[in-house]
Design a protein around this motif. Structure first.
Motif, PDB file in Angstrom:
ATOM      1  N   SER A  59       0.268  27.540 -38.977  1.00  6.44           N
ATOM      2  CA  SER A  59       1.074  26.831 -38.624  1.00  6.44           C
ATOM      3  C   SER A  59       1.602  26.859 -37.568  1.00  6.44           C
ATOM      4  O   SER A  59       0.994  27.603 -36.319  1.00  6.44           O
ATOM      5  CB  SER A  59       2.687  27.664 -39.074  1.00  6.44           C
ATOM      6  OG  SER A  59       2.887  28.460 -38.735  1.00  6.44           O
ATOM      7  N   THR A  60       2.532  25.950 -36.650  1.00  3.57           N
ATOM      8  CA  THR A  60       2.764  25.813 -35.608  1.00  3.57           C
ATOM      9  C   THR A  60       3.808  26.940 -34.903  1.00  3.57           C
ATOM     10  O   THR A  60       4.707  26.837 -35.530  1.00  3.57           O
ATOM     11  CB  THR A  60       3.149  24.690 -34.602  1.00  3.57           C
ATOM     12  OG1 THR A  60       3.008  23.281 -35.690  1.00  3.57           O
ATOM     13  CG2 THR A  60       4.211  23.989 -33.642  1.00  3.57           C
ATOM     14  N   MET A  61       3.104  27.727 -34.295  1.00  2.00           N
ATOM     15  CA  MET A  61       4.078  29.057 -33.847  1.00  2.00           C
ATOM     16  C   MET A  61       4.250  28.456 -31.682  1.00  2.00           C
ATOM     17  O   MET A  61       2.868  28.414 -31.105  1.00  2.00           O
ATOM     18  CB  MET A  61       2.911  29.863 -33.919  1.00  2.00           C
ATOM     19  CG  MET A  61       3.351  30.183 -35.426  1.00  2.00           C
ATOM     20  SD  MET A  61       5.099  31.325 -35.426  1.00  2.00           S
ATOM     21  CE  MET A  61       3.956  31.592 -37.554  1.00  2.00           C
ATOM     22  N   GLU A  62       5.312  28.841 -31.727  1.00  2.00           N
ATOM     23  CA  GLU A  62       5.585  28.957 -30.454  1.00  2.00           C
ATOM     24  C   GLU A  62       4.319  30.290 -29.649  1.00  2.00           C
ATOM     25  O   GLU A  62       4.343  31.397 -30.393  1.00  2.00           O
ATOM     26  CB  GLU A  62       7.175  29.046 -29.797  1.00  2.00           C
ATOM     27  CG  GLU A  62       7.315  27.918 -29.712  1.00  2.00           C
ATOM     28  CD  GLU A  62       8.966  27.442 -29.897  1.00  2.00           C
ATOM     29  OE1 GLU A  62       9.711  28.715 -29.264  1.00  2.00           O
ATOM     30  OE2 GLU A  62       9.817  26.268 -29.670  1.00  2.00           O
ATOM     31  N   ASP A  63       4.623  30.219 -28.094  1.00  2.00           N
ATOM     32  CA  ASP A  63       3.949  31.410 -27.768  1.00  2.00           C
ATOM     33  C   ASP A  63       5.423  32.643 -27.844  1.00  2.00           C
ATOM     34  O   ASP A  63       6.269  32.423 -28.045  1.00  2.00           O
ATOM     35  CB  ASP A  63       3.997  31.664 -26.630  1.00  2.00           C
ATOM     36  CG  ASP A  63       2.415  30.576 -26.201  1.00  2.00           C
ATOM     37  OD1 ASP A  63       1.962  30.114 -27.110  1.00  2.00           O
ATOM     38  OD2 ASP A  63       1.812  30.050 -25.138  1.00  2.00           O
ATOM     39  N   TYR A  64       4.296  33.559 -28.314  1.00  2.00           N
ATOM     40  CA  TYR A  64       5.315  35.046 -28.406  1.00  2.00           C
ATOM     41  C   TYR A  64       5.434  36.079 -27.145  1.00  2.00           C
ATOM     42  O   TYR A  64       4.754  36.547 -26.995  1.00  2.00           O
ATOM     43  CB  TYR A  64       5.169  35.661 -29.374  1.00  2.00           C
ATOM     44  CG  TYR A  64       6.608  36.715 -29.798  1.00  2.00           C
ATOM     45  CD1 TYR A  64       7.566  36.000 -30.529  1.00  2.00           C
ATOM     46  CD2 TYR A  64       5.956  38.218 -29.445  1.00  2.00           C
ATOM     47  CE1 TYR A  64       8.549  37.421 -31.145  1.00  2.00           C
ATOM     48  CE2 TYR A  64       6.660  39.096 -29.992  1.00  2.00           C
ATOM     49  CZ  TYR A  64       8.588  39.168 -31.248  1.00  2.00           C
ATOM     50  OH  TYR A  64       9.234  39.515 -31.195  1.00  2.00           O
ATOM     51  N   THR A  65       6.326  36.516 -26.831  1.00  2.00           N
ATOM     52  CA  THR A  65       6.948  36.999 -25.766  1.00  2.00           C
ATOM     53  C   THR A  65       7.351  38.791 -25.715  1.00  2.00           C
ATOM     54  O   THR A  65       9.072  38.276 -25.984  1.00  2.00           O
ATOM     55  CB  THR A  65       7.244  37.501 -23.893  1.00  2.00           C
ATOM     56  OG1 THR A  65       5.626  35.718 -24.124  1.00  2.00           O
ATOM     57  CG2 THR A  65       6.591  37.663 -23.229  1.00  2.00           C
ATOM     58  N   ARG A  66       7.464  39.476 -25.720  1.00  2.00           N
ATOM     59  CA  ARG A  66       8.243  40.665 -25.358  1.00  2.00           C
ATOM     60  C   ARG A  66       7.913  41.857 -24.312  1.00  2.00           C
ATOM     61  O   ARG A  66       6.211  42.279 -24.198  1.00  2.00           O
ATOM     62  CB  ARG A  66       8.445  41.244 -26.470  1.00  2.00           C
ATOM     63  CG  ARG A  66       8.844  40.637 -27.876  1.00  2.00           C
ATOM     64  CD  ARG A  66      10.721  41.170 -27.624  1.00  2.00           C
ATOM     65  NE  ARG A  66      11.621  40.156 -28.638  1.00  2.00           N
ATOM     66  CZ  ARG A  66      11.010  38.283 -28.769  1.00  2.00           C
ATOM     67  NH1 ARG A  66      10.645  37.779 -27.816  1.00  2.00           N
ATOM     68  NH2 ARG A  66      11.861  38.085 -29.979  1.00  2.00           N
TER      69      ARG A  66
END
Length: 447
Positions: A59-66
């Motif tokens: 699926s289309t996922m945005e970059d994830y940052t924590r």
């Protein structure tokens, strides 16, 4: 779309780290359980990595940052956290899967070794360090894990420290890679000094180096961009064994064969390629730096291939092959074909791990690494002969195996850019690869 598994990406490097801490804390008391703990921890990290990658590609996922504040003084702060992108999601699967296979294989290979617990502890720390490097959201955190990977390689290459050759190889690997690391450290300082708000996170770097206008607004000249990119590449040259800092890689064969598979297939040597791909926005803004990367990569590819032709040590042939294939990857990145370069990194990780583990099986059986002292063992080691043969065909670029498609993508990039010199170099290097792998295979298994 909101990611589910990306929220738990921090656990991927933590799992092998916990295994390392347990093995270190309980030591000899866990000798019987060391293998089980090593395999289970690497399996858990792989499953989570595979789920993460599947989620991103399906699926289309945005970059994830924590991240959280690590150091703060005045208005300046340094953050520590994790960043999930399609690029590092792929790297997570490569590192954890090869680590899992090496852990399983080492059960038989290291059986009876008095320091088996220490061996598995080192592998766990090495894997954790590489996973931490891959997930780093900023250059400073990446640099910390970058150095930790170097320390772990020193421990693993010199694992059999009672051997003078192993001690010398470990020191050489540590010192030579430090030369490259100085370049990366200077590049980091230049970025810290010139980036707006001293930002070192990859998102800010990508925004600043996205086009000439944003560079001008930030006060970063074209010359400075070239220097920063070139110095980052110096760090990659050390870790990924590019000419002239390639000399440590063949000597690293003094370590146990499973470690050769781990270092040469998917972890330490891949770090340099990953670094260039991760900071590609900087390189893309400097045609001079791109030319340097492509030229050094192309020369390394054909240079190391010619050396492999003249070797008679089984593991050294595979080691120089690794240097050559890393040159191929760098050449692709220098041509701007990031996808092709990472594709070859992906395919190479698995067929080279297969070849090294097959080599370990052969050496374990015949107690020599000289291919001219072997011959005809394919009759008695049929499984090893077949699996090694498949790996050799993939490395040689024979269709329909994976190595053909990744090499084809790189050569296509050179062809489409009318870079005839690098295209010819790539074709000749591919021919040499097929030649020395055929020589190795028939001398070992069917002479």
């Amino acid at each position: 779309m909101e990611s589910v598994f990306s929220q738990f990406a921090w656990a991927i490097p933590v799992i092998p780290l916990l295994a390392f801490l347990m093995l270190t804390a309980f030591g000899r008391q866990m000798k019987g359980a060391a293998v089980l703990l090593g395999v289970i921890s690497s399996l858990a990290a792989f499953v989570l990595s595979a789920l993460l990658l599947w989620e991103r590609v399906s699926s289309t996922m945005e970059d994830y940052t924590r991240s959280f504040d690590w150091i703060r003084f005045g208005d300046f702060r340094l953050e520590f956290g994790f960043d999930v992108t399609n690029l590092n999601a792929l790297m997570l699967v490569i590192v954890t899967l090869v680590s899992l296979l090496v852990n399983i294989y080492s059960k038989g290979y290291m059986h009876g070794d008095e320091r088996q617990t220490v061996f598995y502890a080192y592998i766990a720390l090495f894997t954790s360090s590489m996973l931490g490097l891959v997930l780093s959201p900023n250059l400073l955190q990446l640099y910390i894990f970058w150095e930790l990977v170097g320390v772990c390689s020193f421990l693993l290459v010199g694992f059999w420290y009672e051997r003078p050759a192993a001690r010398a190889a470990a020191k050489k690997a540590f010192i030579v890679t430090r030369i490259g690391d100085v370049g990366l450290f200077i590049a980091l300082l230049l970025l810290f000094w010139h980036m707006p708000n001293h930002a070192l996170d990859f998102t800010s770097i990508s925004n600043v180096f996205s086009n000439a206008d944003s560079l001008a607004q930030s006060g970063i000249s074209a010359g400075l961009t070239t220097w920063i990119a070139s110095l980052i590449f110096v760090g990659a040259v050390g870790k990924s064994g590019q000419f002239p800092l390639h000399t440590w890689l063949p000597d690293a064969m003094e370590g146990p064969t499973p470690i050769s598979a781990l270092i040469h297939a998917a972890t330490m040597v891949a770090a340099g390629v990953y670094l260039v791909a991760r900071t590609f926005d900087i390189f893309h803004m400097s045609p001079t730096a791109m030319t340097i990367v492509a030229s050094v990569g192309g020369f390394t590819a054909i240079f190391a291939a010619t050396i492999a032709i003249a070797q008679r040590d089984l593991k050294r042939i595979l080691a120089y092959s690794t240097v050559s294939q890393l040159g191929y990857m760098m050449m692709a990145l220098g041509l701007g074909a990031v996808t092709a370069g990472m594709f070859h990194l992906f395919t190479h990780a698995f067929f080279k791990a297969l070849l090294f583990l097959g080599a370990g099986s052969v050496i374990h059986a015949v107690h020599t690494q000289d291919i001219f002292k072997m011959g005809g063992i394919g009759r008695n080691m049929k499984v090893t002969a077949w699996t090694f043969g498949i790996g050799a065909l993939a490395l040689s670029g024979i269709p329909p195996l994976s190595g053909f498609w990744s090499k084809d993508a790189i050569l296509t990039a050179a062809w489409e850019q009318n870079n005839w010199l690098l295209f010819i170099v790539g074709v000749i290097a591919a021919f040499f690869t097929a030649f020395y792998m055929a020589r190795l295979f028939f001398l070992v298994f069917y002479r």
